[in-house]
Design a protein around this motif. Structure first.
Motif, mmCIF file in Angstrom:
data_model
loop_
_atom_site.group_PDB
_atom_site.id
_atom_site.type_symbol
_atom_site.label_atom_id
_atom_site.label_comp_id
_atom_site.label_asym_id
_atom_site.label_seq_id
_atom_site.Cartn_x
_atom_site.Cartn_y
_atom_site.Cartn_z
ATOM 1 N N GLU A 1 12.568 -41.429 -12.452
ATOM 2 C CA GLU A 1 12.122 -39.830 -12.141
ATOM 3 C C GLU A 1 12.348 -38.970 -13.619
ATOM 4 O OE1 GLU A 1 13.730 -36.292 -9.554
ATOM 5 O OE2 GLU A 1 14.684 -38.233 -9.287
ATOM 6 N N THR B 1 12.260 -34.957 -14.849
ATOM 7 C CA THR B 1 12.452 -33.528 -14.118
ATOM 8 C C THR B 1 12.567 -32.799 -15.283
ATOM 9 O OG1 THR B 1 14.714 -33.472 -14.245
ATOM 10 C CG2 THR B 1 13.687 -34.171 -12.277
ATOM 11 N N ASP B 2 11.974 -31.532 -15.265
ATOM 12 C CA ASP B 2 12.107 -30.549 -16.481
ATOM 13 C C ASP B 2 13.455 -30.290 -17.015
ATOM 14 O OD1 ASP B 2 9.221 -30.551 -16.482
ATOM 15 O OD2 ASP B 2 9.172 -28.523 -15.199
ATOM 16 N N GLY C 1 16.617 -34.941 -18.640
ATOM 17 C CA GLY C 1 15.664 -34.791 -17.653
ATOM 18 C C GLY C 1 15.078 -35.963 -17.025
#
Length: 649
Positions: free
Chosen positions: A646, A648-649, A570
């Motif tokens: 970054e 993310t899940d 992620g």
């Protein structure tokens, strides 16, 4: 006759009269002996012929019929000396062959081979020569026989056995059924033993209630004949047993199979079975297939391969069993096969004296080995030079019963039980203590609690997993000599996968002393904080002068970043390259960009999606050490870094 000579003085004038009397007496005894032999009263015939030998030890006829009486009453091991005397005067193929079998039954293998070789010289018949040759080959094969279950041990069930005959035990519905001559009301003249009857008692596995033995009450044991081996259908509703050797000339001429069925209130009177064929055929040792649809038995009917062969008959719609079908030459031999037993796993057990064995009947199994069906001797821990037969498993393959008349028994045929005595393996318990930590701002390690750690085997199958305690601890039970992996994860930290192996970390089995040995191992997993835009230096990323190619030593370090990216799917990163100040700005910018792009290309080649990576060359614009003077200071500035840009899940 010896008493007459020793008791009464013989005058010269009376001698001719006395010789006539003696001759008449011997003729009468010979006729009696011959009648006994022809009637199958072999034990009585042995006694009568032995009296003839008292006066004439070289009587060829008496020696021959004593030898044959022992052979036909299944005591061929006692016949060798008599066949030897027969062969000295009038040897034949058969007498030499039987002598060889008698010697084999005594365990005298080399002498037996000599007898078989002598038999071959007394015939031109190819089949007979092949028969004697097979006997020699069987003896030569004894050296190759090894135990199927080397740790199985036999024990005579002395408390169950009598001083007579006890054989063929089977267990059905927690009842042990067997055949015995105990309490016999008469003597079977064929063997000199008592007539056998059917008995039962309670049993749990091989644990038998020896005090509760009683005659079979399902139907009446008949007197004056042998009730032999018994079989009970899997549902318990049919009994099949062998019956014969009757003292009455009005009875059946040989051993036949009889059956009795449960009709709701009790068992019917035993009835003669159609599978017997002709009344003069010998049929015995029945057993059912595990599904009850097939009856196996032994028979000497014509058309077989030797003495007694194994047959099967299939149950018909009427409930009766159809015609017996020979099981063929893979199982049957020119010798004797009997006591069949088919298991649910397809293995077929039986007794034979025609396959390579130690003496008389041995126990064998017919089963698939490496895609080929083979007959295999169970080995010397089950078989002896005597008769070994009638195997029944109460718990396959760990325990059960067999019958044997080997030396050291309590009676004639005795019941033995067997158990797997393989020593319990020494146990090694491996406990892995896991501690989870992180790196504090001051660069030192500190405990990191509540980290989820998952344990996987070498096939990536989940074995265990949990959160570490407030002290950062967790314990996993592992197995010796195994490979594992662990994945540690916690919000705000890089997930990390860690290989772990117990190979070589526990004592060798032969070095273990205690039954249980506990081994404690320790490992630490360090998680790095996952912070956006914080630069993390990749150590040891070097390039050749003025080049951007990835060197092998740099690839090793980049593989570590590949692993971080795989463990943390992620995140997106920026991979940056920095130079020192010893060139123009433009040159350093270009060189650092090419080096960053080269590193990214390598990472993509290892299976990482290019969209997760950005290459950035900073040239000399982000120096760690301003005004660097030494080569070491310049090296600090020439670095490769990555930072998470970054999440993310």
């Amino acid at each position: 006759m010896r008493n007459i000579k020793s008791t009464f003085p013989i005058s010269r004038c009376l001698l001719p009269v006395l010789l006539l009397v003696l001759q008449a007496s011997c003729t009468s005894l010979l006729q009696k002996a011959q009648t006994q032999f022809n009637s199958g009263e072999y034990q009585l015939a042995i006694a009568s012929y032995s009296k003839l030998l008292e006066n004439d030890s070289a009587n060829n006829e008496a020696n021959f019929y004593i030898a044959e009486s022992y052979r036909l009453s299944n005591r061929i091991e006692k016949a060798a000396a008599y066949y030897d005397k027969v062969n000295a005067e009038n040897a034949s193929f058969e007498s030499q062959l039987h002598k060889g079998r008698s010697l084999k039954g005594k365990g005298e293998y080399e002498a037996a081979k000599e007898a078989f070789e002598a038999a071959k010289k007394l015939t031109m018949d190819d089949e007979k020569i092949a028969l004697a040759t097979k006997e020699i080959q069987n003896i030569d094969a004894i050296a190759e026989i090894t135990p199927i279950w080397p740790n199985h041990e036999l024990e005579n069930y002395e408390l169950l056995n009598s001083t007579g005959i006890d054989y063929a035990p089977i267990v059905s519905e927690n009842q042990l059924f067997f055949t015995s001559s105990r309490g016999a009301g008469g003597m079977y003249a064929g063997t000199g033993q008592g007539y056998t009857r059917l008995f039962k008692t309670r049993a749990e596995g091989i644990n038998v209630d020896v005090q509760g033995v009683q005659t079979l009450n399902e139907f009446r044991n008949e007197s004056g004949l042998n009730q032999g081996a018994i079989a009970i259908s899997p549902d318990g509703n049919m009994i099949v047993y062998a019956r014969g050797n009757s003292a009455s000339r009005k009875d059946l001429p040989d051993v036949s199979l009889f059956s009795s069925t449960f009709n709701g209130s009790g068992f019917t009177e035993p009835a003669y079975m159609g599978v017997n064929g002709e009344p003069e055929y010998w049929n015995s040792t029945p057993s059912f297939s595990p599904d009850g649809e097939t009856l196996y038995f032994a028979s000497n009917r014509p058309g077989g391969y030797g003495g007694t062969d194994l047959y099967k008959a299939t149950k018909m719609a009427s409930g009766n069993f159809g015609k017996g079908v020979n099981l063929g030459p893979e199982i049957n031999t020119p010798g004797n096969e009997m006591f069949p037993r088919l298991l649910a796993n397809g293995e077929f057990y039986f007794a034979s004296d025609g396959h390579p064995g130690f003496g008389k009947l041995d126990l064998f199994v017919f089963k698939e080995v490496e895609d080929t069906n083979k007959v295999i001797n169970l080995g010397p821990n089950f078989n002896s030079i005597a008769d070994d037969f009638g195997i029944f498993f109460t718990k396959y393959p760990e325990e059960g019963f067999i019958t044997s008349n080997r030396e050291g028994g309590k009676g004639d045929d005795d019941i033995y039980y067997f158990k797997d005595m393989t020593p319990a393996p020494k146990v090694v318990n491996v406990l892995l203590n896991v501690v989870t930590k992180t790196i504090a701002e001051n660069g030192e390690e500190q405990i990191l609690p509540q980290v989820r750690v998952m344990l996987y085997d070498d096939n990536n199958q989940t074995i265990d997993g949990n959160l570490t305690s407030q002290s950062g601890r967790l314990r996993f039970p592992l197995e010796p000599e195994k490979k594992y992996s662990m994945i540690a994860s916690k919000s705000g930290y890089f997930t990390k996968s860690v290989p772990y192996s117990t190979i070589g970390k526990t004592p060798a089995e032969e070095d273990l002393i205690q039954d249980v040995t506990n081994i404690t191992l320790d490992t630490t997993i360090v998680l790095d904080q996952l912070i956006l835009e914080r630069a993390i230096v990749l150590e040891n990323i070097y390039y050749d002068l003025d080049k951007a190619d990835i060197r092998p030593d740099a690839a090793v370090e980049l593989d570590k970043l590949v692993k971080i990216l795989k463990d943390n799917p992620g995140i997106r990163i920026e991979l940056s390259s920095h130079t020192d100040v010893r060139a123009t700005d433009a040159y350093n910018d270009d060189l650092s960009q090419r080096r960053a792009e080269s590193a990214v290309a390598y990472i993509v080649s290892q299976g990482i999606d290019a969209d997760r990576l950005e290459a950035k060359g900073y040239g000399e614009r982000q120096l760690i050490i301003e005004n660097a003077q030494t080569e070491e200071e310049h090296q600090v500035n020439r670095r490769t870094e990555f930072k998470v840009i970054e999440i993310t899940d």
